[in-house]
Design a protein around this motif. Structure first.
Motif, PDB file in Angstrom:
ATOM      1  N   LEU A 168      15.209  63.111 130.664  1.00  0.00           N
ATOM      2  CA  LEU A 168      14.973  62.543 129.350  1.00  0.00           C
ATOM      3  C   LEU A 168      16.144  61.641 128.991  1.00  0.00           C
ATOM      4  O   LEU A 168      17.291  61.966 129.293  1.00  0.00           O
ATOM      5  CB  LEU A 168      14.835  63.657 128.309  1.00  0.00           C
ATOM      6  N   THR A 186      19.198  60.199 127.206  1.00  0.00           N
ATOM      7  CA  THR A 186      20.177  60.754 126.285  1.00  0.00           C
ATOM      8  C   THR A 186      20.618  59.655 125.331  1.00  0.00           C
ATOM      9  O   THR A 186      21.132  58.626 125.753  1.00  0.00           O
ATOM     10  CB  THR A 186      21.398  61.292 127.057  1.00  0.00           C
ATOM     11  N   ALA A 245      22.351  57.665 117.651  1.00  0.00           N
ATOM     12  CA  ALA A 245      21.561  58.689 116.973  1.00  0.00           C
ATOM     13  C   ALA A 245      21.903  58.743 115.483  1.00  0.00           C
ATOM     14  O   ALA A 245      21.010  58.855 114.635  1.00  0.00           O
ATOM     15  CB  ALA A 245      21.790  60.044 117.625  1.00  0.00           C
ATOM     16  N   ASN A 279      12.857  56.374 114.067  1.00  0.00           N
ATOM     17  CA  ASN A 279      12.480  57.364 115.066  1.00  0.00           C
ATOM     18  C   ASN A 279      12.731  56.806 116.466  1.00  0.00           C
ATOM     19  O   ASN A 279      12.185  55.767 116.823  1.00  0.00           O
ATOM     20  CB  ASN A 279      11.007  57.734 114.894  1.00  0.00           C
ATOM     21  N   THR A 280      13.539  57.493 117.251  1.00  0.00           N
ATOM     22  CA  THR A 280      13.827  57.046 118.622  1.00  0.00           C
ATOM     23  C   THR A 280      13.043  57.845 119.662  1.00  0.00           C
ATOM     24  O   THR A 280      13.210  57.602 120.856  1.00  0.00           O
ATOM     25  CB  THR A 280      15.326  57.180 118.929  1.00  0.00           C
ATOM     26  N   SER A 281      12.176  58.751 119.244  1.00  0.00           N
ATOM     27  CA  SER A 281      11.486  59.614 120.211  1.00  0.00           C
ATOM     28  C   SER A 281      10.281  58.946 120.869  1.00  0.00           C
ATOM     29  O   SER A 281       9.758  59.463 121.844  1.00  0.00           O
ATOM     30  CB  SER A 281      11.045  60.911 119.540  1.00  0.00           C
ATOM     31  N   GLY A 282       9.833  57.815 120.379  1.00  0.00           N
ATOM     32  CA  GLY A 282       8.641  57.181 120.916  1.00  0.00           C
ATOM     33  C   GLY A 282       8.895  56.110 121.959  1.00  0.00           C
ATOM     34  O   GLY A 282       7.998  55.350 122.291  1.00  0.00           O
ATOM     35  N   TRP A 283      10.110  56.041 122.487  1.00  0.00           N
ATOM     36  CA  TRP A 283      10.418  55.017 123.487  1.00  0.00           C
ATOM     37  C   TRP A 283       9.664  55.277 124.770  1.00  0.00           C
ATOM     38  O   TRP A 283       9.521  56.405 125.214  1.00  0.00           O
ATOM     39  CB  TRP A 283      11.898  55.038 123.841  1.00  0.00           C
ATOM     40  N   ALA A 329      13.510  52.714 126.934  1.00  0.00           N
ATOM     41  CA  ALA A 329      14.724  53.524 126.788  1.00  0.00           C
ATOM     42  C   ALA A 329      15.786  53.071 127.775  1.00  0.00           C
ATOM     43  O   ALA A 329      16.963  52.925 127.427  1.00  0.00           O
ATOM     44  CB  ALA A 329      14.395  55.004 126.986  1.00  0.00           C
TER      45      ALA A 329
END
Length: 149
Positions: free
Chosen positions: A92, A94, A100, A109-113, A118
């Protein structure tokens, strides 16, 4: 405890470099740690149930480098296929603490890359040392991600 956490079907062509046979993967592996060892269950051109390899992923290519003796009957240009038994699973991305924090402050929101996105954004940021250039790059990333909403 299992010896591997993931299996990935792979195929490509054999190349000879400095007397060693390398297995060049047709499609670059993304999201897996590189420079680590794994096991390749080679099906073709010859069956090898457990071939220890090192995963070498570069900008545009992934190469599996056998850690043991040369492949029997291997010929440059020949196609190969098998299953890569990965002991360490998917990697994943980092997100550095400074990025962050900036994302949290901007409510981004950075979780949808995607894995490619990424890799590109984190490489872009990682090339900057702490200071004004890095701060500017964080601002650019936040602006780009914030513009999606």
């Amino acid at each position: 405890m299992p010896r591997h956490t993931g299996e990935l079907a792979v195929h490509g062509r054999l190349e000879q470099r400095d007397g060693a046979v390398l297995l060049v993967v047709d499609a670059r592996l993304s999201g897996h740690d590189t420079f680590l060892s794994a096991t390749l269950r080679l099906d073709q051109p010859v069956y090898v149930p457990e071939l220890p390899v090192r995963i070498l992923t570069f900008d545009d290519v992934t190469v599996l480098s056998p850690l043991g003796p040369a492949l029997p009957q291997a010929q440059a240009g020949e196609e190969w296929s098998g299953t890569l038994l990965i002991p360490h699973g998917a990697r994943l991305p980092t997100i550095p603490a400074d990025l962050a924090q900036a994302a949290a402050e901007a409510d981004v929101n950075t979780s949808g890359w995607s894995p490619a996105e990424a890799r590109q954004l984190l490489t872009f940021l990682g090339e900057a040392s702490p200071g004004p250039v890095r701060t500017e790059r964080i601002g650019m990333i936040i602006a780009a991600l914030g513009g999606r909403s």
